[in-house]
Scaffold this motif. Structure first.
Motif, PDB file in Angstrom:
ATOM      1  N   SER A   6       0.804  -1.224   0.000  1.00  0.00           N
ATOM      2  CA  SER A   6       0.000   0.000   0.000  1.00  0.00           C
ATOM      3  C   SER A   6       0.841   1.281   0.000  1.00  0.00           C
ATOM      4  O   SER A   6       0.311   2.347  -0.279  1.00  0.00           O
ATOM      5  N   ASP A  37       1.831   0.096   7.086  1.00  0.00           N
ATOM      6  CA  ASP A  37       3.191  -0.437   7.210  1.00  0.00           C
ATOM      7  C   ASP A  37       3.983  -0.166   5.927  1.00  0.00           C
ATOM      8  O   ASP A  37       3.425   0.263   4.919  1.00  0.00           O
ATOM      9  N   ASP A  52       6.110  -2.056   3.328  1.00  0.00           N
ATOM     10  CA  ASP A  52       6.552  -3.353   2.806  1.00  0.00           C
ATOM     11  C   ASP A  52       7.736  -3.114   1.884  1.00  0.00           C
ATOM     12  O   ASP A  52       7.661  -2.268   0.976  1.00  0.00           O
TER      13      ASP A  52
HETATM   14 MG    MG Z   1       1.352  -3.226   3.707  1.00  0.00          MG
END
Ligand code: MG
Ligand code: GTP
Length: 603
Positions: free
Chosen positions: A255, A266, A268
């Motif tokens: 995202s 978060d 990634d």
């Molecule tokens: Mg994520």
């Protein structure tokens, strides 16, 4: 009179002292997921900045900016960039940038003047995360080397620093007492999403459900500064990984880059080692074949685990600002999880995860095709989170990724469709788009301009309500969700919900979801369709109560829903009948009607 001539020599730069690191590490166990402090909107969106597109702006490429959308000025310049072009440009920008932890009162002008000794600064902003930090972007990478040469490693009396020269610095004032009067509280860019109560209040003041949906997206989406910080954090981690693998790259995915990222999500990261072997072909000329002498292991998974184990150690031992490092190497997808304290990001570092990178690109394309896609995904994700249908903890619930696929599928099913099928995107691909990963065909068009815009003109009010109605009535027991075909298919197994992985057709993205979570989803979807339908035409002017999308995000509504058993109250048989009647009636209603429909819930 105050002396306005800054004295560059009065500022000292050094890597953050290890004592501070230790103190931070002690706190982080409790505090790593706390949102960053917000002090208002950033102010440094200069001309250069506008040339770079961001997840939050990609959608503005093809359409008029939606009501309440951010940074309309970005529309023109971001026009034709593909996902890889955006990644490349952002990465290059991050390589010219540094991070500085600053004293509370920073003499901003002096700091900039001091740093200008090393080269031209094209952009900067401040933010707060365990203290004030600055991101400084130079116009050339060489400026950073010059700054590093002029920076020293601190010597503590009782602690010994690990002398790692990174691009993360600590700014000290030589004579703090002289300078505090010069220093002002700098304006910090906001890095955290608003409190739910504030969000609901703002939504209540909107004019329509469509206005609410766009406002929600504007308030939650990742900002330009937050995007820069995400790429910079990857770049800082890449410097550490490069100590072992000099040509590796660390790329953000998920995202952070797929256009659906929310402030606070978060980070990634994907450790890409493939570039190391890229010049393989050019080295085969002549009578000999030179190869590197390497160590071999018995499987790719094992190689990934070994590499991540080493990098995890490095981050733990030498990574400035990296705390709470956990090596989760036996997971289906091995990863190193850590908290990057200065940026405030919870990071998941994976390797050998090219399909996830490709999924991010696919979602980016879908998010960029039509402004309604992102708006709807933000609303559905927020709704699901508010009702605990999703969670940051892994479990038997839906993930944001699954929910996003469900929204895409729903938009493919509209008539006319809002979004094309993945097979359609594959047919538009050219030779350079061809992509096979581990035997899976991940080919689809990368050039957005080749995709015909949708002829569907439905409003967001209608689409949101219809989304809930559609999935409130979906035959989960019989059908699977397949965005490759844009059609439901027979379910190949008995999982409660089957969402076909777009690139690995034999896998179910939502295999973790159990029956009771699916029941909750269906139940809440029906209830939400009912709430939206019942409140049609209502706005802040006609009610003191949360209405429209705000009503769906109310914590009290979620608690009430949890308490109710499916099949009782307004969400049982009455709602099923109601939804049937909505279906029949909706064909008779003009789109976006402002009329209020009074619906009885009595069966
Ligand atoms: Mg994520
Ligand atoms: P957030 O919840 O905001 O972090 O959304 P996210 O899209 O970043 O999800 P997450 O961090 O869980 O996963 C990161 C990326 O990994 C996703 O965007 C997908 O590209 C990929 N991914 C996650 N889960 C799955 C899955 O079950 N199957 C596949 N194929 N890819 C997945």
């Amino acid at each position: 009179m105050r002396n306005t001539t800054p004295d560059p020599s009065s500022l000292l730069l050094c890597p953050p002292p290890s004592r501070q690191e230790a103190a931070m590490a002690a706190r982080v166990g409790l505090m790593t997921r706390l949102p960053l402090c917000a002090q208002g909107r950033g102010r440094f969106l200069d001309a250069l900045h506008r040339h770079l597109s961001s997840p939050g702006t990609a959608i503005l490429k093809r359409e008029e900016p939606p009501l309440g959308s951010a940074e309309p000025g970005l529309q023109e310049e971001t026009k034709n960039k593909t996902f890889s072009e955006v990644q490349k440009e952002r990465r290059e920008q991050a390589q010219r940038s540094i991070l500085i932890s600053c004293p509370k009162k920073v003499p901003e002008k002096k700091l900039l003047k001091h740093l200008c000794q090393h080269g031209e600064i094209t952009n900067h902003f401040f933010f707060e995360s365990f203290g004030i930090h600055a991101v400084i972007e130079f116009s050339k990478k060489e400026s950073i080397a010059s700054l590093q040469d002029a920076t020293f490693i601190p010597r503590g009396e009782t602690e010994f620093p690990i002398p790692f020269k990174s691009r993360f610095f600590h700014l000290n004032l030589k004579n703090p007492s002289n300078q505090t009067s010069d220093g002002m509280l700098v304006q910090c860019s906001n890095q955290s999403s608003p409190l739910n109560a504030d969000l609901i209040q703002t939504l209540c003041n909107a004019e329509s459900v469509e206005g609410q949906i766009n406002t929600l997206m504007r308030m939650l989406q990742i900002t330009e500064e937050n995007t820069r910080l995400r790429y910079l954090t990857c770049s800082l981690i890449e410097d550490i990984a490069a100590a072992y693998f000099p040509s590796c790259t660390i790329k953000p995915f998920g995202s952070s880059v797929n256009s659906f990222g929310k402030l606070g999500c978060d980070l990634d990261m994907f450790l890409d080692l493939d570039d190391i072997g890229k010049n393989h072909a050019t080295k085969t000329a002549g009578p000999f074949l030179m190869e590197y002498q390497v160590k071999n292991v018995s499987s790719e998974r094992w190689a990934t685990q070994k590499i991540l184990a080493v990098i995890g150690e490095c981050l733990d031992n030498f990574g400035p600002g990296c705390v709470s490092v956990q090596k989760i190497l036996h997971a289906r997808c091995p990863l190193v999880r850590f908290s990057h304290q200065a940026s405030g990001f919870q990071c998941d570092l994976t390797a050998n995860n090219r399909i996830a990178m490709k999924s991010s690109e696919l979602l980016y394309i879908y998010g960029s095709l039509d402004s309604r896609v992102r708006a709807l995904v933000f609303s559905v994700r927020s709704w699901a989170r508010q009702h605990a249908l999703t969670s940051s903890i892994p479990g038997a619930w839906l993930t944001n990724f699954s929910l996003t696929i469900m929204v895409i599928f729903f938009l493919q099913k509209r008539s006319p469709p809002v979004l094309p099928s993945l097979d359609y995107l594959k047919n538009l691909a050219d030779a350079k788009d061809k992509c096979i990963i581990e035997g899976n065909d991940c080919t689809f068009v990368s050039n957005l301009d080749r995709i015909k815009p949708s002829e569907n003109t439905e409003t967001l009010d209608i689409l949101l309500c219809q989304f809930f109605e559609y999935f409130g009535n979906f035959s989960f027991n019989k059908n699977s969700i397949n965005i490759r075909k844009g059609k439901e298919q027979n379910k190949p197994d008995s999982s409660p919900i089957y969402i076909q992985n777009p690139f690995e057709p034999s896998l179910n993205v939502s295999r973790n979801v159990n029956e009771s979570q699916l029941e909750r989803f269906v139940h809440l979807a029906r209830e939400s369709a009912w709430i939206l339908q019942e409140g049609k035409g209502q706005s802040s002017k006609s009610s003191n109560h949360p209405w429209g999308l705000a009503a769906l995000l109310q914590p009290s509504a979620s608690n009430k829903s949890k308490a109710k058993k499916p099949g009782r109250g307004p969400t049982g048989e009455a709602v099923r009948k109601l939804l049937e009647s909505i279906k029949t009636d909706s064909t008779k209603l003009p789109p976006a009607t402002g009329e209020k429909r009074t619906i009885s819930t009595q069966s």
